[in-house]
Write an enzyme that holds these catalytic residues in place. Structure first.
Site, short mmCIF file in Angstrom:
data_model
loop_
_atom_site.label_atom_id
_atom_site.label_comp_id
_atom_site.label_asym_id
_atom_site.label_seq_id
_atom_site.Cartn_x
_atom_site.Cartn_y
_atom_site.Cartn_z
CD GLU A 1 -3.03 -1.21 2.12
OE1 GLU A 1 -2.94 -0.48 3.13
OE2 GLU A 1 -4.01 -1.95 1.90
CD GLU B 1 -4.87 -10.87 -6.06
OE1 GLU B 1 -4.27 -9.93 -5.49
OE2 GLU B 1 -6.07 -11.08 -5.91
N1 THU Z 1 -6.12 -6.46 -2.39
C1 THU Z 1 -5.30 -7.44 -2.90
O1 THU Z 1 -4.08 -7.43 -2.66
N2 THU Z 1 -5.85 -8.38 -3.69
C2 THU Z 1 -7.18 -8.48 -3.95
O2 THU Z 1 -7.57 -9.38 -4.67
C3 THU Z 1 -8.13 -7.51 -3.40
C4 THU Z 1 -7.54 -6.38 -2.65
C5 THU Z 1 -5.52 -5.46 -1.49
C6 THU Z 1 -5.48 -4.04 -1.99
C7 THU Z 1 -5.45 -3.28 -0.70
O3 THU Z 1 -4.12 -3.21 -0.22
C8 THU Z 1 -6.25 -4.14 0.28
O4 THU Z 1 -6.27 -5.43 -0.29
C9 THU Z 1 -7.67 -3.65 0.52
O5 THU Z 1 -8.33 -3.44 -0.67
#
Ligand code: THU
Length: 138
Positions: free
Chosen positions: A44, A55
């Site tokens: 993030e 992913e």
């Molecule tokens: N996120 C993922 O890493 N993969 C997903 O398939 C859905 C969301 C992450 C993005 C963000 O850091 C957090 O999860 C909340 O959305």
């Protein structure tokens, strides 16, 4: 590598999640056709939009290491103490998968625990998709 082992690696990747803003930690383990495994976690950012999902981290690591063909990916995600739900890939990650994977063949393993996972095909998560073939010269 068994499906269960791949799921376990996704949980290992999740431990490295950098998610101070959402508190939602994700992990992915991507199996390439040549047998290599690439791990990814969400990364993030204080400006929010530069955030990268687990992913895509796994895919971009893999592609940057020369892998172009993939078999399956295991995905996990939850807030601390909120384990037990599947974490389906976001739309952007599905489209990134579409760039490199055959929708009829590529498997997405969604786990809610190391023992409990389900297997989906990319074609079912991204129907009627737009991919590299759509830009081929005629
Ligand atoms: N996120 C993922 O890493 N993969 C997903 O398939 C859905 C969301 C992450 C993005 C963000 O850091 C957090 O999860 C909340 O959305």
């Amino acid at each position: 590598m068994t499906a269960k082992e791949l799921v376990k690696l996704a949980y290992e990747a999740q431990t490295r999640s950098y998610s101070p803003y959402s508190g939602f930690a994700t992990g992915a383990a991507l199996e390439a056709a040549d047998g290599r495994i690439f791990l990814g976690c969400n990364v993030e950012n204080a400006a929010y939009s530069p955030t990268n999902c687990a992913e895509r981290t796994a895919f971009f690591k893999a592609v940057s290491e020369g892998a172009r063909s993939f078999v399956r990916i295991a995905v996990v995600g939850n807030r601390p103490n909120e384990a037990g739900n599947y974490c389906p890939p976001c739309g952007v990650c599905r489209q990134v998968m579409r760039e490199f994977c055959d929708p009829e063949q590529f498997e997405i393993l969604l786990a809610k625990s190391p023992q409990d996972y389900k297997v989906l095909l990319l074609k079912d998560l991204l129907p009627e998709s737009f991919g590299p073939e759509n830009l081929e010269e005629v």
